[in-house]
Design an enzyme around this catalytic site. Structure first.
Site, mmCIF file in Angstrom:
data_model
loop_
_atom_site.group_PDB
_atom_site.id
_atom_site.type_symbol
_atom_site.label_atom_id
_atom_site.label_comp_id
_atom_site.label_asym_id
_atom_site.label_seq_id
_atom_site.Cartn_x
_atom_site.Cartn_y
_atom_site.Cartn_z
ATOM 1 N N VAL A 291 -66.129 18.459 -24.373
ATOM 2 C CA VAL A 291 -65.911 16.789 -24.640
ATOM 3 C C VAL A 291 -66.976 15.807 -24.095
ATOM 4 O O VAL A 291 -66.529 14.668 -23.769
ATOM 5 C CB VAL A 291 -64.492 16.454 -24.146
ATOM 6 C CG1 VAL A 291 -63.436 17.227 -25.013
ATOM 7 C CG2 VAL A 291 -64.397 16.874 -22.703
ATOM 8 N N ARG A 293 -71.160 15.828 -23.882
ATOM 9 C CA ARG A 293 -71.947 15.346 -25.027
ATOM 10 C C ARG A 293 -72.753 16.638 -25.953
ATOM 11 O O ARG A 293 -72.895 17.636 -25.232
ATOM 12 C CB ARG A 293 -73.276 14.686 -24.534
ATOM 13 C CG ARG A 293 -73.055 13.127 -24.113
ATOM 14 C CD ARG A 293 -72.718 12.429 -25.355
ATOM 15 N NE ARG A 293 -72.545 10.855 -24.789
ATOM 16 C CZ ARG A 293 -71.588 10.169 -24.739
ATOM 17 N NH1 ARG A 293 -70.297 10.920 -25.101
ATOM 18 N NH2 ARG A 293 -71.260 8.885 -24.633
ATOM 19 N N ASP A 317 -65.225 18.622 -29.604
ATOM 20 C CA ASP A 317 -65.046 17.150 -29.903
ATOM 21 C C ASP A 317 -66.324 16.504 -30.151
ATOM 22 O O ASP A 317 -66.400 15.623 -30.886
ATOM 23 C CB ASP A 317 -64.212 16.382 -28.864
ATOM 24 C CG ASP A 317 -63.983 15.228 -29.387
ATOM 25 O OD1 ASP A 317 -63.318 14.852 -30.441
ATOM 26 O OD2 ASP A 317 -64.354 14.044 -28.618
ATOM 27 N N GLU A 322 -74.467 14.481 -34.700
ATOM 28 C CA GLU A 322 -72.987 13.832 -35.243
ATOM 29 C C GLU A 322 -73.581 12.959 -36.390
ATOM 30 O O GLU A 322 -74.522 12.139 -35.946
ATOM 31 C CB GLU A 322 -72.377 13.323 -34.135
ATOM 32 C CG GLU A 322 -71.951 14.264 -33.166
ATOM 33 C CD GLU A 322 -71.162 13.559 -31.991
ATOM 34 O OE1 GLU A 322 -70.672 12.316 -32.185
ATOM 35 O OE2 GLU A 322 -70.757 14.334 -30.839
ATOM 36 N N HIS A 341 -65.337 13.681 -32.317
ATOM 37 C CA HIS A 341 -65.723 12.607 -31.517
ATOM 38 C C HIS A 341 -64.659 11.722 -30.936
ATOM 39 O O HIS A 341 -64.768 10.451 -31.204
ATOM 40 C CB HIS A 341 -66.964 12.043 -31.548
ATOM 41 C CG HIS A 341 -67.583 11.529 -30.217
ATOM 42 N ND1 HIS A 341 -68.989 11.621 -30.165
ATOM 43 C CD2 HIS A 341 -67.142 11.181 -28.994
ATOM 44 C CE1 HIS A 341 -69.368 11.065 -28.892
ATOM 45 N NE2 HIS A 341 -68.139 10.851 -28.206
ATOM 46 N N VAL A 342 -63.459 12.064 -31.049
ATOM 47 C CA VAL A 342 -61.971 11.129 -30.947
ATOM 48 C C VAL A 342 -61.273 11.373 -29.593
ATOM 49 O O VAL A 342 -60.364 11.039 -29.623
ATOM 50 C CB VAL A 342 -61.230 11.322 -32.165
ATOM 51 C CG1 VAL A 342 -62.088 10.668 -33.520
ATOM 52 C CG2 VAL A 342 -60.837 12.693 -32.287
#
Length: 380
Positions: A291, A293, A317, A322, A341-342
């Site tokens: 979570v 990078r 995540d 991305e 990415h939430v």
């Protein structure tokens, strides 16, 4: 958490939520949030206060105009109440932000090289995110001694819940049973490698024992896990962490862990730190959660470790790049849990961020000690 602290924290969130949603709840000259509630929020999140008031900096002067971008208009009254007499320059898009920057003393909401170049009077930037690797790479930030504050620790609790959700989903086979349900199959088969597990008694390695990492450690310990960690700032840690190592102990500690959780910010030291060497050293069958990078992981080497079975699975995540390309093998791997990415999103996320932004604006205007000051040299 102390019950009174929790009540005050919830009250502040409710107040800010009402102001943001209703718009007219706070008039421009209205009183700001209750100081006790603000203090409770700072205590709850563990926000760090600067050592000295910002007025002691030779670069500080009371701002006359503050550029605000990426903000719902309904939230403006809360900001205005925190900065009486200050003009808020509201930008609808990046182009308008550049045009307005020439008159700005500070910026709320984003960090842009174009805006800093167009705004020679800008002395403070408040980021609405925790990750500021792009911002600290802008030469003007360091050359001009611009103060940078961010949202470190703000999303720690909810991101920790996201981490635990991924770990529990993997341990209890939800990554396997949910697709089976979608196919209308009632199967008694167990997920590969033919087992489910409990988190109790397992070891979790938290890489980056900062705001997010401490929240993960707290929850993992509550489930009966042994928690070990690394951190760059030293070996100190909360009592529920069994061992805190330095970054050079990463590979050694990885060999002990059933679960590895990456929460580090992106810096030159953390870029591509999870590579083939690390994955070859981890405990066979470990579950890797990211979570932090995506660029902190060598993604092809992560995929190789998943394919070989060295890693039992992964909860991601963040990825590199991305959005994750449609042809990435990660989409097809049954032992991988992906979210876009939430992990910082929640029902109180916007209100908490706004509360911190409002308080920091009030402090900057008054010349007080600031919250969550970024060490530009370190990058976080």
């Amino acid at each position: 958490m102390n019950l009174n602290v929790r009540k005050a924290w919830v009250a502040l969130i409710a107040t800010l939520s009402t102001a943001i949603c209703a718009g007219s709840a706070l008039a421009a000259d209205a009183a700001g949030p209750d100081p006790a509630a603000v203090g409770a929020l700072i205590q709850r999140l563990g926000l760090e206060e600067s050592a000295t008031p910002v007025r002691d900096s030779p670069a500080w002067r009371r701002p006359q105009q503050v550029l605000v971008w990426n903000l719902a208009p309904q939230a403006v009254p809360a900001l205005q109440a925190a900065a009486p007499g200050v003009t808020l320059l509201l930008a609808k898009d990046p182009k308008e932000a550049v045009a307005l920057a020439k008159d700005a003393d500070a910026v709320l909401g984003f960090c842009s090289a174009d805006v800093l170049a167009a705004g020679p009077g800008i002395r403070w930037v408040q980021s609405f995110s925790a990750g500021v690797e792009r911002c600290v790479s802008i030469p003007a930030l360091r050359e001009r001694g611009i103060l940078l504050t961010n949202m470190q620790r703000v999303a720690g609790p909810v991101m920790a819940e996201h981490v635990m959700a991924m770990m529990l989903a993997y341990a209890r086979g939800l990554h396997f049973y949910i697709p089976e349900r979608m196919a209308a199959r009632w199967t008694r088969e167990l997920p590969a490698p033919g087992r489910m597990m409990t988190l109790e008694g397992k070891t979790v390695l938290i890489v980056g024992l900062g705001g997010i990492g401490v929240e993960v450690a707290k929850r993992a310990h509550a489930l009966g896990m042994r928690v070990i960690a690394t951190r760059a700032s030293g070996r100190e840690g909360p009592p529920f962490v069994s061992y805190v190592g330095l970054p050079d102990e990463l590979v050694k500690l990885g060999a002990e862990a059933d679960f590895v959780v990456n929460t580090v910010p992106l810096t030159p030291a953390t870029t591509r730190m999870f590579d083939a060497k690390f994955f070859a050293a981890v405990k066979p069958g470990a579950f890797f959660v990211n979570v932090g990078r995506g660029q902190s992981v060598v993604q092809d080497e992560l995929i190789g470790a998943l394919r070989s079975g060295r890693l039992g699975g992964a909860g991601l995540d963040v990825t590199d790049p991305e959005p994750l390309p449609a042809d990435s093998p990660l989409w097809q791997m049954p032992n991988v849990i992906l979210t876009p990415h939430v992990s910082a999103q929640s029902d109180v996320d916007d209100s908490v961020r706004m509360a911190v932004a409002v308080e920091n604006l009030r402090r900057y205007v008054a010349g007080e000690k600031m919250l969550s000051v970024v060490d530009v040299a370190k990058g976080y």
